[in-house]
Structures are given as C-alpha cells and as structure tokens.
Design a protein around this motif. Structure first.
Motif, PDB file in Angstrom:
ATOM      1  N   ALA A 191       0.833  -1.217   0.000  1.00 29.65           N
ATOM      2  CA  ALA A 191       0.000   0.000   0.000  1.00 29.65           C
ATOM      3  C   ALA A 191       0.863   1.261   0.000  1.00 29.65           C
ATOM      4  O   ALA A 191       0.592   2.211  -0.744  1.00 29.65           O
ATOM      5  N   GLU A 192       1.917   1.282   0.805  1.00 29.59           N
ATOM      6  CA  GLU A 192       2.800   2.446   0.877  1.00 29.59           C
ATOM      7  C   GLU A 192       3.583   2.623  -0.420  1.00 29.59           C
ATOM      8  O   GLU A 192       3.832   3.746  -0.869  1.00 29.59           O
ATOM      9  N   PHE A 193       3.947   1.503  -1.032  1.00 27.40           N
ATOM     10  CA  PHE A 193       4.632   1.542  -2.332  1.00 27.40           C
ATOM     11  C   PHE A 193       3.709   2.148  -3.386  1.00 27.40           C
ATOM     12  O   PHE A 193       4.107   3.027  -4.156  1.00 27.40           O
ATOM     13  N   GLU A 194       2.458   1.693  -3.410  1.00 32.25           N
ATOM     14  CA  GLU A 194       1.487   2.212  -4.379  1.00 32.25           C
ATOM     15  C   GLU A 194       1.267   3.715  -4.205  1.00 32.25           C
ATOM     16  O   GLU A 194       1.136   4.445  -5.185  1.00 32.25           O
ATOM     17  N   THR A 195       1.223   4.171  -2.956  1.00 25.21           N
ATOM     18  CA  THR A 195       1.054   5.606  -2.696  1.00 25.21           C
ATOM     19  C   THR A 195       2.183   6.403  -3.330  1.00 25.21           C
ATOM     20  O   THR A 195       1.950   7.432  -3.973  1.00 25.21           O
ATOM     21  N   CYS A 196       3.416   5.931  -3.145  1.00 23.08           N
ATOM     22  CA  CYS A 196       4.568   6.635  -3.724  1.00 23.08           C
ATOM     23  C   CYS A 196       4.500   6.654  -5.250  1.00 23.08           C
ATOM     24  O   CYS A 196       4.707   7.704  -5.870  1.00 23.08           O
ATOM     25  N   ILE A 197       4.212   5.515  -5.840  1.00 25.98           N
ATOM     26  CA  ILE A 197       4.165   5.434  -7.305  1.00 25.98           C
ATOM     27  C   ILE A 197       3.025   6.284  -7.851  1.00 25.98           C
ATOM     28  O   ILE A 197       3.182   7.011  -8.835  1.00 25.98           O
ATOM     29  N   ALA A 198       1.865   6.234  -7.198  1.00 24.97           N
ATOM     30  CA  ALA A 198       0.712   7.021  -7.652  1.00 24.97           C
ATOM     31  C   ALA A 198       1.003   8.516  -7.630  1.00 24.97           C
ATOM     32  O   ALA A 198       0.505   9.276  -8.473  1.00 24.97           O
ATOM     33  N   SER A 199       1.843   8.956  -6.683  1.00 25.77           N
ATOM     34  CA  SER A 199       2.155  10.395  -6.574  1.00 25.77           C
ATOM     35  C   SER A 199       2.818  10.927  -7.840  1.00 25.77           C
ATOM     36  O   SER A 199       2.699  12.110  -8.162  1.00 25.77           O
ATOM     37  N   LEU A 200       3.508  10.061  -8.570  1.00 25.19           N
ATOM     38  CA  LEU A 200       4.172  10.479  -9.805  1.00 25.19           C
ATOM     39  C   LEU A 200       3.181  10.885 -10.891  1.00 25.19           C
ATOM     40  O   LEU A 200       3.527  11.635 -11.803  1.00 25.19           O
ATOM     41  N   PHE A 201       1.959  10.386 -10.790  1.00 25.64           N
ATOM     42  CA  PHE A 201       0.974  10.631 -11.844  1.00 25.64           C
ATOM     43  C   PHE A 201      -0.071  11.671 -11.447  1.00 25.64           C
ATOM     44  O   PHE A 201      -1.024  11.902 -12.178  1.00 25.64           O
ATOM     45  N   GLU A 202       0.134  12.290 -10.292  1.00 24.08           N
ATOM     46  CA  GLU A 202      -0.746  13.390  -9.856  1.00 24.08           C
ATOM     47  C   GLU A 202      -0.134  14.700 -10.348  1.00 24.08           C
ATOM     48  O   GLU A 202       0.674  15.308  -9.667  1.00 24.08           O
ATOM     49  N   ILE A 203      -0.533  15.108 -11.531  1.00 24.88           N
ATOM     50  CA  ILE A 203       0.125  16.239 -12.186  1.00 24.88           C
ATOM     51  C   ILE A 203      -0.401  17.593 -11.692  1.00 24.88           C
ATOM     52  O   ILE A 203       0.360  18.490 -11.403  1.00 24.88           O
ATOM     53  N   ASN A 204      -1.704  17.742 -11.617  1.00 22.44           N
ATOM     54  CA  ASN A 204      -2.293  19.017 -11.178  1.00 22.44           C
ATOM     55  C   ASN A 204      -3.232  18.791  -9.990  1.00 22.44           C
ATOM     56  O   ASN A 204      -4.446  18.972 -10.107  1.00 22.44           O
ATOM     57  N   PRO A 205      -2.688  18.403  -8.844  1.00 25.41           N
ATOM     58  CA  PRO A 205      -3.540  18.103  -7.681  1.00 25.41           C
ATOM     59  C   PRO A 205      -4.122  19.380  -7.075  1.00 25.41           C
ATOM     60  O   PRO A 205      -3.476  20.435  -7.125  1.00 25.41           O
TER      61      PRO A 205
ATOM     62  N   TYR B  20      -1.050  12.380  -2.426  1.00 25.70           N
ATOM     63  CA  TYR B  20      -0.876  11.076  -1.778  1.00 25.70           C
ATOM     64  C   TYR B  20      -2.200  10.354  -1.511  1.00 25.70           C
ATOM     65  O   TYR B  20      -2.196   9.267  -0.950  1.00 25.70           O
ATOM     66  N   GLY B  21      -3.301  10.953  -1.883  1.00 29.08           N
ATOM     67  CA  GLY B  21      -4.612  10.363  -1.607  1.00 29.08           C
ATOM     68  C   GLY B  21      -5.172  10.938  -0.325  1.00 29.08           C
ATOM     69  O   GLY B  21      -6.250  11.506  -0.298  1.00 29.08           O
ATOM     70  N   SER B  22      -4.421  10.796   0.747  1.00 29.60           N
ATOM     71  CA  SER B  22      -4.755  11.407   2.042  1.00 29.60           C
ATOM     72  C   SER B  22      -3.507  11.355   2.916  1.00 29.60           C
ATOM     73  O   SER B  22      -2.554  10.638   2.603  1.00 29.60           O
ATOM     74  N   ARG B  23      -3.533  12.089   4.020  1.00 37.19           N
ATOM     75  CA  ARG B  23      -2.359  12.093   4.899  1.00 37.19           C
ATOM     76  C   ARG B  23      -2.135  10.715   5.529  1.00 37.19           C
ATOM     77  O   ARG B  23      -1.022  10.375   5.914  1.00 37.19           O
ATOM     78  N   HIS B  24      -3.202   9.911   5.617  1.00 35.89           N
ATOM     79  CA  HIS B  24      -3.060   8.561   6.193  1.00 35.89           C
ATOM     80  C   HIS B  24      -2.215   7.659   5.295  1.00 35.89           C
ATOM     81  O   HIS B  24      -1.606   6.710   5.773  1.00 35.89           O
ATOM     82  N   GLU B  25      -2.198   7.980   4.000  1.00 41.81           N
ATOM     83  CA  GLU B  25      -1.441   7.151   3.048  1.00 41.81           C
ATOM     84  C   GLU B  25       0.069   7.342   3.197  1.00 41.81           C
ATOM     85  O   GLU B  25       0.843   6.540   2.687  1.00 41.81           O
ATOM     86  N   ILE B  26       0.482   8.439   3.850  1.00 41.77           N
ATOM     87  CA  ILE B  26       1.924   8.653   4.044  1.00 41.77           C
ATOM     88  C   ILE B  26       2.289   8.629   5.528  1.00 41.77           C
ATOM     89  O   ILE B  26       3.253   9.247   5.960  1.00 41.77           O
ATOM     90  N   LYS B  27       1.515   7.850   6.270  1.00 41.22           N
ATOM     91  CA  LYS B  27       1.793   7.702   7.706  1.00 41.22           C
ATOM     92  C   LYS B  27       3.209   7.169   7.944  1.00 41.22           C
ATOM     93  O   LYS B  27       3.917   7.626   8.837  1.00 41.22           O
ATOM     94  N   LEU B  28       3.618   6.210   7.135  1.00 46.84           N
ATOM     95  CA  LEU B  28       4.971   5.651   7.251  1.00 46.84           C
ATOM     96  C   LEU B  28       6.015   6.758   7.123  1.00 46.84           C
ATOM     97  O   LEU B  28       6.955   6.849   7.917  1.00 46.84           O
ATOM     98  N   GLY B  29       5.846   7.627   6.142  1.00 41.73           N
ATOM     99  CA  GLY B  29       6.794   8.708   5.919  1.00 41.73           C
ATOM    100  C   GLY B  29       6.772   9.751   7.021  1.00 41.73           C
ATOM    101  O   GLY B  29       7.825  10.243   7.440  1.00 41.73           O
TER     102      GLY B  29
END
Length: 196
Positions: free
Chosen positions: A34-48, A55-64
């Motif tokens: 799940a944490e890996f997917e969050t990082c990879i997905a961030s590359l494709f968020e061009i105009n957030p 990152y989807g939400s702050r919970h998705e980067i809890k590890l970071g």
C-alpha cells in the motif's frame, strides 16, 4: 501567498516515505504494498488540488510522517542514518534538477507516456516500475552526487528490487519538488527541527 506549513510537512513526509521504502528494500528485500502504491501514484498526480491529494490522504503517508518524526525528533544514536541520507540526498538533488529544464521536460514527457502503461497493466506492474526506473536512470541518476543505496547484496542484485528502488527515488524526487514548491528549504531541517 505561501502554502500552509502543514502542506510542506506532508510533502516532506512523502520524501521520507520513499526513502524509508528504499531502505527497507535494500536491507530486507520486501516492502508494504500500500505504501509503495502511494509513492508510485504520486508520480501521476500532475495538477492536484492540494498537497494531500498527491498522496490520496495524509493517512497514506503515515509511514513517511512517522519516519520524519523519528529522524528529526530526537538525537537517538540508533535512528536510521541511511534513511536520512537518502532523504537529504533527494532534497539536495532537487535543487540541481529544478535548474535543468531539459531534464524536467524529459521526465514530464516520459511520465505522460508511462500513464498509458498504467492504464494497461496497473500502477505497480513490473513493466510500469521498470519504465519508472529507466526514467530515473536516464535523468536524476546522472546528477551528482549520486544517491548510493546501502544494504544486503542479495537484495540489491535482484533486478526487480533495483527497479523498485529507482522508481521510489523518482517518487521521492517528486515529493522533494513539491516540498520546495510549498516553501520548504534544506536549512529548515537544521534550524526548525522541533517545529517540523
């Protein structure tokens, strides 16, 4: 108008999440999906619409965010210096990348092309990860000083792990760029550690 301080911290959490996952691959050979997917997905968020949306939400980067807190929050000698080294390396290289318009253009064009692969294969399919790794190798890996990853040889000689490491470093760079756009500066890591 400057962005809220919290957005800067979220972006820095993204840098530390990528760095943490790089360290986990290098030393253990496995990472949470799940944490890996969050990082990879961030590359494709061009105009957030916001930093959190990257990152989807702050919970998705809890590890970071936890890694950031552990690395900056105390002077414990047992803290992970490799993780900090990767994160600081990304923040340093971001300044070099930001001045290289040709390289930025190439990365943007290649990520746009990779979007088609994501639609066909899925976000973390080995073909997509290999393409992202190649983008990193052709661009950021050429900047000096290179980020040298330390860990177990058997993990670092596995081609899928190598591709994941490079894709994560690319994602970490995306967060480093975002951090700078939100007003983040490297000196803040020294003089504003407690606030961060």
């Amino acid at each position: 108008m400057s962005k809220p301080y919290s957005e800067r911290i979220l972006a820095l959490g993204g840098v530390f999440q990528a760095a943490s996952l790089v360290d986990q691959i290098a030393r253990r050979g496995i990472i949470p999906q799940a944490e890996f997917e969050t990082c990879i997905a961030s590359l494709f968020e061009i105009n957030p619409p916001s930093t959190e949306a990257v990152y989807g939400s702050r919970h998705e980067i809890k590890l970071g965010l936890n890694a950031l807190s552990e690395q900056l929050g105390n002077n414990d000698p047992s803290r992970n210096l490799y993780l900090t080294r990767y994160a600081l390396g990304l923040l340093h290289l971001e300044r070099k990348l930001s001045g290289n318009q040709e390289m930025l253009g190439y990365i943007g064009k290649e990520l746009e092309a990779a979007t088609q692969q994501v639609k066909h294969f899925g976000l973390t399919h080995s073909n997509v990860v290999a393409r992202l790794a190649d983008i990193y190798s052709q661009t950021i890996s050429q900047l000096k000083p290179r980020i040298m990853v330390s860990g177990e040889n058997n993990h670092l000689h596995n081609s899928e792990n190598v591709n994941k490491v490079r894709a994560l470093l690319l994602a970490g760079m995306r967060s480093a760029v975002l951090w700078h756009q939100c007003g983040g500066r490297r000196w803040q890591l020294l003089f504003q550690r407690k606030r961060i």
